[in-house]
Write a protein that holds these residues in place. Sequence first.
Motif, PDB file in Angstrom:
ATOM      1  N   HIS A 102       1.221  40.200  24.685  1.00  0.00           N
ATOM      2  CA  HIS A 102       1.212  39.975  23.243  1.00  0.00           C
ATOM      3  C   HIS A 102       1.237  41.270  22.432  1.00  0.00           C
ATOM      4  CE1 HIS A 102      -2.905  40.751  24.489  1.00  0.00           C
ATOM      5  NE2 HIS A 102      -3.224  41.021  23.248  1.00  0.00           N
ATOM      6  N   GLU A 123       3.479  42.036  19.277  1.00  0.00           N
ATOM      7  CA  GLU A 123       3.214  41.299  18.049  1.00  0.00           C
ATOM      8  C   GLU A 123       1.902  41.706  17.401  1.00  0.00           C
ATOM      9  OE1 GLU A 123       3.191  37.285  19.363  1.00  0.00           O
ATOM     10  OE2 GLU A 123       5.305  37.272  19.952  1.00  0.00           O
ATOM     11  N   GLN A 175       8.308  42.450  30.620  1.00  0.00           N
ATOM     12  CA  GLN A 175       7.117  41.658  30.899  1.00  0.00           C
ATOM     13  C   GLN A 175       7.235  41.054  32.283  1.00  0.00           C
ATOM     14  OE1 GLN A 175       6.128  38.949  27.724  1.00  0.00           O
ATOM     15  NE2 GLN A 175       6.059  40.592  26.202  1.00  0.00           N
ATOM     16  N   PRO A 205      -4.898  38.054  21.693  1.00  0.00           N
ATOM     17  CA  PRO A 205      -3.628  37.319  21.523  1.00  0.00           C
ATOM     18  C   PRO A 205      -3.695  36.409  20.291  1.00  0.00           C
ATOM     19  CG  PRO A 205      -4.443  37.143  23.776  1.00  0.00           C
ATOM     20  CD  PRO A 205      -5.552  37.738  22.957  1.00  0.00           C
ATOM     21  N   ARG A 206      -2.577  36.265  19.640  1.00  0.00           N
ATOM     22  CA  ARG A 206      -2.489  35.330  18.526  1.00  0.00           C
ATOM     23  C   ARG A 206      -2.345  33.916  19.049  1.00  0.00           C
ATOM     24  NH1 ARG A 206       1.596  38.169  14.092  1.00  0.00           N
ATOM     25  NH2 ARG A 206       0.194  39.849  13.472  1.00  0.00           N
ATOM     26  N   HIS A 207      -2.951  32.989  18.371  1.00  0.00           N
ATOM     27  CA  HIS A 207      -2.865  31.582  18.761  1.00  0.00           C
ATOM     28  C   HIS A 207      -2.173  30.783  17.659  1.00  0.00           C
ATOM     29  CE1 HIS A 207      -5.481  32.270  22.199  1.00  0.00           C
ATOM     30  NE2 HIS A 207      -6.299  32.919  21.394  1.00  0.00           N
TER      31      HIS A 207
END
Length: 270
Positions: A54, A57, A71, A267-269
């Motif tokens: 992640h 971002e 990745q 991490p974004r959710h």
Amino acid sequence: MLNVIGNISRDLTRYPDHRGGVQLGGAALFVSLAAAQAGRRAAPVCVLGTDLAHLPEAPGLDKLDWSAQLQADGTSTAFVLEYDLLGELVAVGTDYGVAEGLTAHALRHVDLHPRGTYHVCCRRPLNVAAVLGRLAEHAADFSVDFFLPSAEEMIHAALPWLPKARTLFVNTAEHRLLERVIDRGMLSEVVISDGPRATVVRCSGRQVASAVPPPHPPREVSGAGDTLTGTYLARRSQGATAVQALAEATAVAARYVASPPLPIPAPRHG
């Protein structure tokens, strides 16, 4: 654009006075960030595991060009870095994780961008001879640095190509290793750092610049050399003299040392 071949890692730093902790690390990250902050477009050429997938971002890291990252399934490189009170590295623990695939990824990237400008972080598990040999085949513009625990091995591996490098970055201990195996007059530009003491630049063996970092109380030294490297490379590419670039690079590295470490972003959710 500056393509920075190296690792991005999860680091745990430890000091006798209980400083340190878990943070984001890796030479490819810090060199790229410093170059970008100095106004040069920079891309880490790295392999990220699922635990750091992640990062492209994450707030604050979006100034980097992430087009050269790969990745892979698995965990990212992890370091445990033990320092003494003077900021000297005394022990390293390593799990390379998905970075075992860095050499193959770097070679593919070089072949796709043979006229690019590169900085190679000469550290395990990278096959330094293969990568520098490929860059030399393409007559690419490149610079290199080392990491003291593996410096002797990596300097020997890199030796045939060091005279072709635009700039070498070493600390004083690494510079002593370098001088044992190559005539300093064969090296175009060498930046030699010495912690809080004077950093010097030598061109073909002749000292052309010197700068003492401004004093700042140290909080975290891991990544300081990489910050100096990225800033120096960016400023030199913009036309600064060695004197000008070194003055700015040492000042930026000193501010970095006094700043909080870079946390691992969540991490974004959603």
